[in-house]
Design a protein around this motif. Structure first.
Motif, mmCIF file in Angstrom:
data_model
loop_
_atom_site.group_PDB
_atom_site.id
_atom_site.type_symbol
_atom_site.label_atom_id
_atom_site.label_comp_id
_atom_site.label_asym_id
_atom_site.label_seq_id
_atom_site.Cartn_x
_atom_site.Cartn_y
_atom_site.Cartn_z
ATOM 1 N N LEU A 116 0.710 -1.309 -0.187
ATOM 2 C CA LEU A 116 0.026 0.055 -0.103
ATOM 3 C C LEU A 116 1.003 1.253 -0.019
ATOM 4 O O LEU A 116 1.835 1.260 0.781
ATOM 5 C CB LEU A 116 -0.780 -0.172 1.213
ATOM 6 N N ASP A 117 0.564 2.177 -0.961
ATOM 7 C CA ASP A 117 1.023 3.503 -0.884
ATOM 8 C C ASP A 117 0.940 4.270 0.658
ATOM 9 O O ASP A 117 -0.274 4.118 1.026
ATOM 10 C CB ASP A 117 0.566 4.405 -1.730
ATOM 11 N N ALA A 120 -1.859 6.521 0.933
ATOM 12 C CA ALA A 120 -3.216 5.754 1.326
ATOM 13 C C ALA A 120 -3.417 5.184 2.728
ATOM 14 O O ALA A 120 -4.327 5.330 3.316
ATOM 15 C CB ALA A 120 -3.478 4.658 0.294
ATOM 16 N N ALA A 160 -4.226 6.615 -4.592
ATOM 17 C CA ALA A 160 -4.218 6.338 -3.327
ATOM 18 C C ALA A 160 -5.600 6.688 -2.598
ATOM 19 O O ALA A 160 -5.923 5.923 -1.798
ATOM 20 C CB ALA A 160 -3.101 7.299 -2.438
ATOM 21 N N VAL A 161 -6.118 7.733 -3.218
ATOM 22 C CA VAL A 161 -7.632 8.070 -2.724
ATOM 23 C C VAL A 161 -8.433 6.649 -2.977
ATOM 24 O O VAL A 161 -9.473 6.370 -2.181
ATOM 25 C CB VAL A 161 -8.105 9.199 -3.327
ATOM 26 N N ARG A 163 -7.764 3.766 -3.472
ATOM 27 C CA ARG A 163 -7.317 2.574 -2.671
ATOM 28 C C ARG A 163 -8.017 2.776 -1.156
ATOM 29 O O ARG A 163 -8.488 1.913 -0.525
ATOM 30 C CB ARG A 163 -5.876 2.411 -2.283
ATOM 31 N N ALA A 164 -7.967 3.916 -0.735
ATOM 32 C CA ALA A 164 -8.667 4.399 0.684
ATOM 33 C C ALA A 164 -10.051 4.214 0.588
ATOM 34 O O ALA A 164 -10.921 3.686 1.480
ATOM 35 C CB ALA A 164 -8.269 5.681 1.374
#
Ligand SMILES: [Zn+2]
Length: 316
Positions: A116-117, A120, A160-161, A163-164
């Motif tokens: 994961l980044d 994120a 990243a957004v 992924r969240a």
């Protein structure tokens, strides 16, 4: 009962009521403010925000969604002090606001080969654990794309957004630049990431007068943020109202949300309070202009309350 987190804690989504979907409380460069405070007066600024939001409540505004994230000077402790004194729900966001590169802090904490980044992971923690030890949980994600388009930094934040969003179900608001068609770039990435497009506001869509562009994005499932009323930006109130009325006539009332993109205080513009905006402008000017153009009370209710409630209702 479906709950949504606000700065004062969780509330029933059915109690959000009239919700302005893109309003800032404070927009600041915190590094500048700390080093060059000038005439910044913390108490006076908080009192001013309390007065402005109390006036909004008196006109019927019940909730604001505040998309102030990293890059815009988010300080949840300061917003908490305002929230404690106003009869308005303030919904906090997490994310990162940049038109191009990511801050160097993130540049050297890049996404690994897998995994994961870290960006994120920070967004997820704001939503699940709360923001910087305050206990206040973010309830939506925010990022930006502007006329520079989908730069590597912008794309990294957007992914990243996503992924969240996938991990938490939190909805998304994206600052877009309609004149360069960036809503389409956003939709392409969101679709590739498998995001739920019905949980996405394409902010600043109201800057566009291109009905083909707007209906294309709405047909993809997104909510159009018709959200820069009264801050001195083109097009005019009349033109913005014409477009909203035209979209309502075509059956898109369920695809729009309204807001000002105002702030109680924004340090971008020296000596120009007009650009900070006014939380009452929609009630005083926009709703009458829409009614005059045939937008019904039911359609206004959808844009001001029904669509925000649907956006903030947690999945499943
Ligand atoms: Zn904004």
């Amino acid at each position: 009962m479906a709950l949504v987190e606000t700065v004062r804690g969780p509330v029933d989504v059915d109690s959000l009521g009239t919700t302005l979907m893109h309003e800032h409380v404070f927009v600041l460069n915190e590094e500048v403010r700390r080093n060059y405070p000038g005439d910044w007066d913390e108490t006076a600024r908080i009192d001013d925000a309390v007065a402005k939001l109390t006036a909004l409540a008196a006109r019927g505004g019940q909730t604001i969604a505040d998309p102030t994230v990293l890059g815009l000077g988010r300080d949840i402790g300061r917003v908490q002090q305002v929230a404690a004194r106003v009869p308005v729900n303030i919904i906090a966001a997490t994310g990162l606001y940049t038109y191009n590169e990511v801050p160097l802090y993130f540049k050297f904490r890049g996404p690994g080969a897998a995994g994961l980044d870290p960006m994120a992971a920070m967004f997820i923690a704001d939503i699940t654990d709360g923001i910087s030890g305050t206990g206040v949980k973010a309830a939506f994600l925010k990022c930006a794309i502007d006329d520079q388009g989908l730069t590597p930094g912008v794309e990294r934040v957007l992914r990243a957004v996503c992924r969240a969003h996938a991990e938490t179900g939190a909805p998304i608001t994206v600052h877009t630049h309609p004149h360069s068609g960036t809503g389409r770039d956003v939709v392409a990435i969101l679709q590739a990431e498998g995001a739920d497009l019905t949980k996405v506001v394409l902010g600043h869509s109201g800057d566009s007068t291109d009905l083909d562009y707007l209906t294309e994005l709405a047909d993809a499932g997104c909510l159009l943020g018709m959200d820069r009323f009264g801050i001195g930006m083109s097009p005019s109130l009349e033109r913005r109202a014409d477009i909203i009325a035209a979209l309502c006539e075509r059956g898109y009332a369920d695809s729009m949300v309204l807001s000002h993109d105002a702030a109680c205080y924004i340090d971008w513009y020296p000596h120009d309070d007009a650009k900070a905006g006014n939380y009452l402008y929609i009630h005083e000017h926009v709703l009458p202009a829409l009614t005059e153009r045939g937008v019904t009370a039911e359609q206004l209710e959808a844009m001001l309350a029904g669509n925000p409630r649907r956006y903030f209702t947690p999945p499943g």
